[in-house]
Design an enzyme around this catalytic site. Structure first.
Site, mmCIF file in Angstrom:
data_model
loop_
_atom_site.group_PDB
_atom_site.id
_atom_site.type_symbol
_atom_site.label_atom_id
_atom_site.label_comp_id
_atom_site.label_asym_id
_atom_site.label_seq_id
_atom_site.Cartn_x
_atom_site.Cartn_y
_atom_site.Cartn_z
ATOM 1 C CG ASN A 1 -11.855 -3.187 -12.324
ATOM 2 O OD1 ASN A 1 -11.816 -2.578 -11.144
ATOM 3 N ND2 ASN A 1 -12.470 -2.547 -13.562
ATOM 4 C CE LYS B 1 -16.274 -3.259 -13.773
ATOM 5 N NZ LYS B 1 -16.795 -3.158 -15.196
ATOM 6 C CG HIS C 1 -11.804 0.432 -16.659
ATOM 7 N ND1 HIS C 1 -12.903 0.475 -17.076
ATOM 8 C CD2 HIS C 1 -11.768 -0.845 -16.484
ATOM 9 C CE1 HIS C 1 -13.721 -0.382 -16.858
ATOM 10 N NE2 HIS C 1 -12.819 -1.434 -16.708
ATOM 11 C CD GLU D 1 -16.813 0.559 -15.964
ATOM 12 O OE1 GLU D 1 -16.199 0.423 -14.539
ATOM 13 O OE2 GLU D 1 -17.214 -0.609 -16.303
ATOM 14 C CD GLU E 1 -10.617 -3.945 -19.565
ATOM 15 O OE1 GLU E 1 -10.938 -4.890 -18.980
ATOM 16 O OE2 GLU E 1 -10.775 -2.922 -19.075
ATOM 17 N N GLY F 1 -18.817 -5.526 -18.953
ATOM 18 C CA GLY F 1 -20.159 -5.321 -18.137
ATOM 19 C C GLY F 1 -21.366 -5.638 -19.102
ATOM 20 C CB SER G 1 -18.256 -10.452 -21.150
ATOM 21 O OG SER G 1 -18.815 -9.099 -20.849
HETATM 22 C C1 PEP Z 1 -13.632 -4.441 -16.698
HETATM 23 O O1 PEP Z 1 -14.244 -3.817 -15.649
HETATM 24 O O2 PEP Z 1 -12.546 -4.230 -16.698
HETATM 25 C C2 PEP Z 1 -14.369 -5.652 -17.239
HETATM 26 C C3 PEP Z 1 -13.730 -6.171 -18.338
HETATM 27 O O3 PEP Z 1 -15.624 -5.861 -16.724
HETATM 28 P P1 PEP Z 1 -16.483 -7.257 -17.071
HETATM 29 O O4 PEP Z 1 -15.652 -8.458 -16.833
HETATM 30 O O5 PEP Z 1 -17.459 -7.243 -15.979
HETATM 31 O O6 PEP Z 1 -16.938 -7.020 -18.459
#
Ligand code: PEP
Length: 259
Positions: A9, A11, A95, A97, A167, A173, A213
């Site tokens: 992803n 973003k 997601h 976000e 998630e 992040g 992460s």
């Molecule tokens: C994501 O954007 O779905 C995500 C898991 O980000 P990160 O790996 O940076 O935590």
């Protein structure tokens, strides 16, 4: 047996030029890797060019969101048929976000999931608890609530096709991943719920992947958990070497889980 699944992803990172350069490099580096589904989710502007760049490679492309109407006066929105025609085969929906920053709700997630299926796009539906909910001991009930609403009205066949991304919001992040035990508990719970609601076949076919992460050095521990079928990777997917390491590690761990 579910094929391991690793999605990047990106973003709001990478111009069209940068996205295509990454895709070509990955296509070349991953050409001998079979039995793992690799997905790139670039910003909308780069979907078409990245799909062109990875054509005939086994790497698939996903949108990061969509709007549920087919077309109309919806300034700034992109529909499922538009994404499909641009070369996407999947789409990320819900997601955290989008939920936190753009007002996404379980009701809009559900509409988007139905729109994705209607356009022959595979939805990657994101669910997960906030830190406050985890601290209150409400992780599993939050997942139940999201899954009930997000998957409302789907058939068992559709659930078998989709991807659920667990998630935890506090892990996205932040550099703080869920422990393998926390991931295992959530994934096992999601699988049980899918089994109870949609039947054994749907639950066995549906991919449940972890996001939050994921990095090259924690991939093996997370992916070795029984119900973890792969990863949704944000920050660590921006670098082709790191992302490839995550793909290869997921592939290796999945093969060892099979034996
Ligand atoms: C994501 O954007 O779905 C995500 C898991 O980000 P990160 O790996 O940076 O935590």
């Amino acid at each position: 047996m579910r094929v391991p699944f690793v999605a990047a992803n990106w973003k709001m990172y990478k111009t069209v030029h940068e996205a295509v350069a990454f895709a070509k490099q990955l296509k070349n580096a991953a050409k001998d890797i079979v039995d793992v589904e690799i997905v790139l989710a670039p910003p909308f502007l780069a979907v078409h060019a990245v799909a062109d760049a990875v054509r005939a490679s086994g790497i698939a492309v996903a949108g990061q969101d969509l709007y549920w109407e087919r077309e109309g006066a919806f300034t700034g929105a992109v529909s499922a048929p538009m994404l499909r025609e641009a070369g996407a085969e999947l789409v990320i929906i819900g997601h955290s976000e989008r939920r936190r920053l753009f007002g996404e709700t379980d009701e809009t997630v559900s509409r988007k999931v139905h729109a994705a299926f209607a356009a022959d796009l595979t939805p990657i539906v994101c669910v997960g608890e906030t830190l406050e909910a985890r601290d209150r001991g409400e992780t599993l009930s939050v997942l139940d609530q999201q899954l009930t609403r997000d998957l409302d009205g789907l058939s068992s066949e559709q659930v078998g096709l989709l991807v659920v991304a667990y998630e935890p919001v506090w892990a996205i992040g932040t550099g703080r991943n869920a422990t393998p035990e926390q991931a295992a508990e959530a994934h096992q719970h999601i699988r049980q719920r899918l089994r109870a609601w949609f039947g054994a076949d749907a639950a066995d076919q549906c991919h449940v992947i972890y996001g939050g992460s994921v990095k090259p050095d924690n991939t093996a521990d997370l992916m070795s958990q029984p119900d973890v079928d792969g990863a949704l990777v944000g920050g660590a997917s921006l670098d082709v070497t790191g992302f490839l390491t995550i793909v290869k590690t997921t592939h290796r761990v999945a093969a060892s889980k099979r034996t």
